[in-house]
Design a protein around this motif. Structure first.
Motif, PDB file in Angstrom:
ATOM      1  N   TYR A 358     -27.398  29.141 -18.503  1.00 26.13           N
ATOM      2  CA  TYR A 358     -27.870  28.017 -17.760  1.00 26.13           C
ATOM      3  C   TYR A 358     -27.011  28.098 -16.524  1.00 26.13           C
ATOM      4  O   TYR A 358     -25.922  28.385 -16.377  1.00 26.13           O
ATOM      5  N   GLU A 359     -27.767  27.266 -15.518  1.00 25.70           N
ATOM      6  CA  GLU A 359     -27.165  26.981 -14.224  1.00 25.70           C
ATOM      7  C   GLU A 359     -26.090  25.914 -14.396  1.00 25.70           C
ATOM      8  O   GLU A 359     -24.990  25.715 -13.754  1.00 25.70           O
ATOM      9  N   VAL A 360     -26.146  24.939 -15.291  1.00 26.54           N
ATOM     10  CA  VAL A 360     -25.328  23.970 -15.416  1.00 26.54           C
ATOM     11  C   VAL A 360     -25.335  23.928 -17.122  1.00 26.54           C
ATOM     12  O   VAL A 360     -26.093  23.910 -17.924  1.00 26.54           O
ATOM     13  N   THR A 393     -24.292  30.669 -14.115  1.00 24.33           N
ATOM     14  CA  THR A 393     -23.609  29.258 -14.241  1.00 24.33           C
ATOM     15  C   THR A 393     -22.737  28.859 -12.996  1.00 24.33           C
ATOM     16  O   THR A 393     -21.811  29.397 -12.659  1.00 24.33           O
ATOM     17  N   GLN A 394     -23.195  27.554 -12.655  1.00 24.74           N
ATOM     18  CA  GLN A 394     -22.367  27.168 -11.299  1.00 24.74           C
ATOM     19  C   GLN A 394     -21.790  25.897 -11.624  1.00 24.74           C
ATOM     20  O   GLN A 394     -20.926  25.686 -10.926  1.00 24.74           O
ATOM     21  N   HIS A 484     -27.613  17.016 -10.364  1.00 23.15           N
ATOM     22  CA  HIS A 484     -28.402  18.381 -10.364  1.00 23.15           C
ATOM     23  C   HIS A 484     -29.616  17.902 -10.714  1.00 23.15           C
ATOM     24  O   HIS A 484     -30.254  18.332 -11.808  1.00 23.15           O
ATOM     25  N   LYS A 486     -32.455  19.264  -9.955  1.00 23.48           N
ATOM     26  CA  LYS A 486     -33.419  20.549 -10.247  1.00 23.48           C
ATOM     27  C   LYS A 486     -33.154  21.657 -11.001  1.00 23.48           C
ATOM     28  O   LYS A 486     -33.550  22.806 -10.581  1.00 23.48           O
ATOM     29  N   SER A 487     -32.074  21.345 -11.603  1.00 24.17           N
ATOM     30  CA  SER A 487     -31.246  22.262 -12.636  1.00 24.17           C
ATOM     31  C   SER A 487     -31.844  22.293 -14.033  1.00 24.17           C
ATOM     32  O   SER A 487     -32.331  21.381 -14.480  1.00 24.17           O
ATOM     33  N   VAL A 518     -34.751  18.240 -13.235  1.00 23.47           N
ATOM     34  CA  VAL A 518     -33.766  18.651 -14.451  1.00 23.47           C
ATOM     35  C   VAL A 518     -34.363  18.481 -15.547  1.00 23.47           C
ATOM     36  O   VAL A 518     -35.297  17.892 -15.951  1.00 23.47           O
TER      37      VAL A 518
END
Length: 527
Positions: A358-360, A393-394, A484, A486-487, A518
């Motif tokens: 996951y990005e977040v 992951t950011q 976030h 668009k995450s 999102v």
């Protein structure tokens, strides 16, 4: 004749088939509940598949319970169908009206063949209780019903949480259940017309002329019956072999030597064990089964790994929550006694393995439920130290909810190291963690308020201040969704069911209807 046979055996045969199907699924569900290696490997094999497909594997415990409920439902209906049938048998055996049912009930006497019967009550003096407790079908039916009742009742939430040993040992009765089920149909109480008899007296042709069966010139003879072959063993053979193979594999792995390299006693009666084992390879968020032969040879308890894959050891944190864990902690606290021998089986896969997909990521731990996220946070620390550019992951949001202040000491050093590492790398926004204390009083709150202006928190020594009470999840999810837009956000929980319901509801509420915006995906650890 054909209608009588069909009407009174169809329900039993139909329900028996469904029961067999559910038992087949139950064995597979039991294997998934036991978290066999195939669960981990299947997740890896399906790694290239859609997230929604892989995510279904994480509902193995729910699948296990659902199939168990279906087995209970079909078992109850199966028993009720038998009771109705036996009531009809009893009335048919006593009947003297010359009906088709009464004639079929005396077939063995008319044919002078003890095996050519269809009514198990073969004499007026025979009772249902006598047939039940003197036949293979009846005895095994009683045994497997009692076994099922014991397994289901001991698996209730209250008993499982408060008396785990009762649940554990009673659930082993499933072996008796499956053996009894396998031989349940051998008694041949469900019977059908023989092939030879069908050719001579087919029910479609001869049922209406049952009064003429005794006539020598009649083209229809007395029908002859035989027990239908047992079918239940076919449903449990393949999954049973798979289960035996899995147990042999786990037994072999559990006997490999485990070396305890470090023992640490933390506040709030939490024991940390650092161990090493030849060929042990793990991923973040996985767990192991632990056995201590000096306490119990049979009990294996699951514990989440708190170490990172990058470390040269693996560790677990054990909190005293029952007789077994209290005895284990007491055994390690004895300074003049040898260290107890530990056996380990695993590691096994969980939903937390997907955290770096996951990005977040939102990590929520309640009390000792922080353990899978300790492994994740440690791994992140190593990844930043070694400049791992493959990290997808950011941002990580970490929420830790504890009842007492001493619990924060378990991983405060880890959080402090992460704070320092993020500052040095200029990635302060990568890790956003929030600590919540639910078991506080006015003295603690007042002391914290007086020292609020200090650079570090008075309770934990961290820069992030401890909050009193519980998180306001609507506010937290709204903030994350706005930050976030668009995450894809993965929400991971290791905690109670009530908290899981709240988080699942928020994930659904704050996910956008537009798939390009999102999306929150809820994941919960289940043991």
């Amino acid at each position: 004749m054909g209608n009588w046979v069909v009407n009174h055996w169809f329900s039993v045969l139909f329900l028996a088939t469904w029961l067999g199907l559910n038992v087949f699924l139950f064995v597979h569900a039991f294997l998934s509940y036991e978290k066999a290696d195939k669960y981990f490997y299947t997740r890896e094999i399906l790694g290239f598949c859609r997230h929604a497909l892989r995510k279904q594997l994480d509902h193995n415990l729910a699948f296990h319970k659902l199939v168990a409920y279906m087995i209970c439902l079909h078992t109850a209906t199966h028993i009720i169908a038998h009771l109705f049938n036996f009531e009809h048998y009893s009335r048919s055996r006593w009947a003297t009206d010359g009906s088709l049912a009464s004639i079929l009930s005396t077939l063995s006497q008319q044919e002078r063949d003890e095996d050519s019967w269809i009514n198990p009550i073969q004499s007026p003096n025979m009772t249902v209780e006598y047939v039940t407790f003197t036949s293979i079908t009846g005895v095994t039916g009683v045994i497997i019903t009692i076994a099922l009742v014991l397994m289901v009742t001991s698996a209730m939430e209250f008993i499982r949480r408060s008396y785990f040993e009762v649940f554990w040992y009673t659930h082993r009765i499933f072996i008796v259940y499956f053996i009894g089920l396998g031989i349940h149909g051998i008694g041949g109480i469900v019977r059908g017309q023989t092939e030879e008899s069908l050719n001579e007296s087919h029910p479609h042709r001869c049922a209406e002329f049952f009064e003429q069966w005794c006539d020598h010139d009649s083209h229809c003879k007395h029908p002859r019956f035989e027990g239908l072959p047992a079918e239940s063993w076919k449903w449990i053979l393949a999954p049973g072999i798979l289960y035996i193979f899995e147990r042999i594999l786990r037994f072999y792995r559990s006997k490999q030597k485990v070396v305890i390299t470090k023992v640490v006693m933390h506040p709030s009666k939490v024991l940390e064990l650092q161990m090493s084992k030849r060929g042990f390879i793990m991923e973040v968020g996985q767990y192991i089964f632990v056995n201590c032969p000096s306490i119990s040879y049979l009990e294996w308890h699951p514990f989440t790994l708190t170490s990172a894959p990058e470390e040269d050891f693996f560790s677990i944190h054990i909190r005293a929550v029952g007789d077994w864990t209290e005895n284990l902690i007491r055994a390690f606290e004895q300074q003049h006694s040898p260290i107890p021998r530990i056996e380990v089986d695993g590691p096994f896969g969980t939903v937390s393995e997907d955290v770096f997909q996951y990005e977040v990521a939102v990590l929520v731990g309640a009390g000792i439920g922080v353990t899978p996220f300790a492994s994740i946070l440690k791994s992140i620390w190593y990844k930043f130290r070694h400049a791992d550019h493959n990290l997808k992951t950011q941002t990580i949001y970490f929420f830790w909810i504890c009842r007492e202040t001493g619990a924060f000491a378990w991983f405060s050093d880890l959080l402090a190291s992460l704070e320092h590492e993020m500052e040095e790398l200029g990635k302060v926004d990568f890790l956003n963690y929030h600590l919540f204390l639910t078991g506080w009083d006015t003295n603690i709150a007042g002391h914290a308020a007086l020292n609020f202006d200090k650079a570090t928190d008075i309770l934990t020594g961290l820069k992030q201040k401890t909050s009193f009470g519980r998180p306001m999840w609507d506010n937290e999810f709204s903030t994350i969704a706005n930050a976030h837009p668009k995450s894809v956000v993965g929400v991971f929980l290791c905690g109670p069911q009530t908290l899981a319901k709240s988080l699942s509801k928020c994930c659904h509420q704050y996910s956008s209807l537009d798939p390009r915006k999102v999306q929150f995906y809820f994941n919960k650890e289940d043991f």
